[in-house]
Design an enzyme around this catalytic site. Structure first.
Site, PDB file in Angstrom:
ATOM      1  N   HIS A  73      -1.420   3.866   9.453  1.00  0.00           N
ATOM      2  CA  HIS A  73      -0.629   3.736   8.196  1.00  0.00           C
ATOM      3  C   HIS A  73      -1.327   3.287   7.078  1.00  0.00           C
ATOM      4  O   HIS A  73      -0.940   3.430   5.919  1.00  0.00           O
ATOM      5  CB  HIS A  73       0.804   3.132   8.300  1.00  0.00           C
ATOM      6  CG  HIS A  73       0.919   1.477   8.640  1.00  0.00           C
ATOM      7  ND1 HIS A  73       0.776   1.051   9.630  1.00  0.00           N
ATOM      8  CD2 HIS A  73       0.845   0.866   7.332  1.00  0.00           C
ATOM      9  CE1 HIS A  73       0.867  -0.297   9.479  1.00  0.00           C
ATOM     10  NE2 HIS A  73       0.829  -0.365   7.976  1.00  0.00           N
ATOM     11  N   ASP A 102      -0.289   4.046  15.684  1.00  0.00           N
ATOM     12  CA  ASP A 102      -0.614   3.447  14.504  1.00  0.00           C
ATOM     13  C   ASP A 102      -1.898   2.760  14.634  1.00  0.00           C
ATOM     14  O   ASP A 102      -2.190   1.662  13.954  1.00  0.00           O
ATOM     15  CB  ASP A 102       0.468   2.547  14.228  1.00  0.00           C
ATOM     16  CG  ASP A 102       0.407   1.921  12.809  1.00  0.00           C
ATOM     17  OD1 ASP A 102      -0.173   2.873  11.916  1.00  0.00           O
ATOM     18  OD2 ASP A 102       0.876   0.949  12.311  1.00  0.00           O
ATOM     19  N   SER A 143      -1.404  -5.540   7.647  1.00  0.00           N
ATOM     20  CA  SER A 143      -1.535  -4.348   8.632  1.00  0.00           C
ATOM     21  C   SER A 143      -3.102  -4.231   8.979  1.00  0.00           C
ATOM     22  O   SER A 143      -3.740  -3.931   8.047  1.00  0.00           O
ATOM     23  CB  SER A 143      -0.824  -3.262   8.215  1.00  0.00           C
ATOM     24  OG  SER A 143       0.541  -3.505   8.044  1.00  0.00           O
TER      25      SER A 143
END
Length: 498
Positions: free
Chosen positions: A241, A277, A357
């Site tokens: 993402h 992810d 992230s």
């Protein structure tokens, strides 16, 4: 007998004086000029008689009335002297008072007063011989004859001594005047803070150079995240993402990595795995700092961990925490018709925020044991509340190797849609429908069955079934325990690829 005034021509002269003899030289120096017998006239016969001297004309009546004395019938001819009596009762309250000028005659026609223009104080008094002299110039003072150089030097020394004395007094007063201030030297610990091997500082020093900030730019908008070098060839492991902006990025989007020293380099996407992810990008660098993978299966709850990344754009940020839980299934995404992200997460209370992230989660040795991916937030709060989740390092290592080798990842699939159930008789993933030609259909799994275990992994909900299946490879045959009509049975299922 009547005395008659003698004729002026018959007046008797002065008595002759006895004049001693005068030295001729003195007479020549101090004597009268020749032909002069007296002190007032060259010749007595030349003077007019006393009555024949010219006098001033009489005063005009207008001036006499304006400036003259009082009329003759008053009998006042002189001003009263101080303290003299006189006058009548009407004189009370007149100018003759104690505060008035005692020599002024109130009846006088004119009064002598001060001059019309006041005297200048700076003007020298009448008859004074003192005048304003020439002012001394600087050359006259320093080098002229009016001031001696010795006197000038002595004056400078005196001024210097006075200034030094004043400064000393001021310094003493300043030091003693305020009890709240003083001249102190603060103590310092020697040696400095010790940073033993294995401390958070030591780990951060070794890990930070391997972490990068990732900037993704597209025509409209962009985003930032983190990544970590996993290979000396320039491969960086991060989140799907982050590099795809959750699927919104286009082929024209640019990806830039920023190192801890500020160096920037453009990156290219090697491959992605939206279901877990994860993504791998590559940059052209020489001899980067690389993190080695640890064994995430050996983690225990309570082990210390450190997260490194760029939360909210603050690059090179280090936070510390512990392992809060293991094997915590996390489901995210799934919008726009895409498959949801599902992974078996490591839960930690290390502060993780947006921008962390893709960054590493390392253990007490500095080994990579997870990739930070998601957080759980409360209503109205998008920041960290101590519930962060990371993809286990063993899963990330396996998927990254597959992406670098094949450019894509295939996962094991059971071929059934399920939902989470919890009842007194059964808890797990209940089969909603079975895909034709899938692994579940081939093994005889029917609609309504509740899958409770896959291999050695307990299944308590639908997400846990997904991660339990993906722990195996396509083609593996695993035992599946399920509940059917109140009975528990075990069947063998050969998993297929998604």
């Amino acid at each position: 007998m009547t005395q008659q005034n003698p004729d002026p021509e018959q007046r008797i002269g002065p008595r002759p004086l006895e004049r001693p003899a005068v030295d001729p030289s003195s007479a020549a120096a101090f004597g009268r000029p020749a032909g002069v017998d007296g002190a007032f006239s060259p010749h007595a016969a030349a003077r007019p008689p006393l009555g024949g001297l010219p006098s001033a004309p009489p005063t005009p009546d207008a001036l006499a009335s304006a400036f003259g004395r009082t009329p003759a019938d008053t009998g006042v001819r002189l001003q009263r002297p101080p303290g003299a009596g006189g006058g009548d009762a009407g004189d009370e309250g007149h100018l003759w008072s104690e505060d008035a000028d005692p020599w002024r005659d109130p009846a006088a026609g004119a009064v002598i007063g001060p001059p019309a223009v006041p005297k200048d104080d700076d003007e020298p008094a009448a008859g004074s011989t003192r005048g304003t002299g020439a002012l001394l110039s600087l050359p006259d003072v320093l080098f002229g004859r009016r001031v001696k150089p010795v006197a000038l030097a002595l004056l400078g020394v005196v001024a210097l001594v006075i200034g030094a004395a004043g400064g000393l007094v001021g310094w003493v007063v300043a030091r003693s005047g305020d009890a709240l201030t003083s001249d102190v030297t603060l103590a310092q610990v020697e040696p400095g803070v010790q940073r033993p091997v294995g401390s958070v500082s030591d780990i951060a020093t070794r890990v930070r150079p391997a972490v990068v900030s990732i900037e993704v730019r597209m025509e409209q908008g962009g985003g930032t995240g983190s990544g970590v070098f996993i290979d000396g060839s320039g491969y960086i492991l991060t989140n799907w993402h982050v590099v795809t902006l959750e699927g919104r990025a286009t082929p024209e989007s640019t990806i830039t990595t920023v190192f801890t020293d500020g160096t920037r380099a453009e990156a290219k996407v090697v491959g992605t795995d939206a279901k877990t992810d994860l993504a791998v990008i590559k940059v052209a660098v020489t001899n980067p700092t690389v993190l080695q993978f640890g064994d995430s299966d050996k983690l225990q709850v309570g082990d210390p961990v450190i997260a490194v990344g760029s939360p909210l754009g603050l690059s090179d940020t280090v936070t510390q925490g512990i392992v809060s839980a293991l094997h915590r299934p996390v489901v995210a995404g799934g919008e726009n018709g895409e498959a949801p992200i599902t992974y078996d997460a490591i839960q930690t209370d290390a502060a993780i925020n947006q921008g962390n992230s893709g960054g590493p989660l390392v253990d007490a040795t500095g080994a990579l044991i997870g990739i930070n991916s998601a957080i759980r937030s409360s209503t109205g709060n998008t920041g960290s509340i101590g519930l962060g989740f990371a993809i286990p390092g063993n899963d990330a290592k396996r998927i990254a190797e597959t992406i670098i080798r094949d450019g894509q990842v295939k996962h094991a699939d059971i071929g059934a849609n399920v939902k989470s159930v919890s009842a007194d008789t059964a808890e797990g993933a209940q089969v909603v429908n079975v895909a034709d030609g899938g692994a579940a259909a081939a093994a005889g799994i029917a609609e309504g069955d509740v899958i409770r275990k896959v291999g050695d992994r307990q299944v308590r909900n639908a997400a846990e079934l997904t991660v339990a299946v993906r722990e195996h490879r396509p083609g593996d045959t695993v035992p599946v325990v399920l509940a059917r009509q109140g009975r528990e049975l075990t069947i063998q299922v050969t998993l297929r690829s998604d």
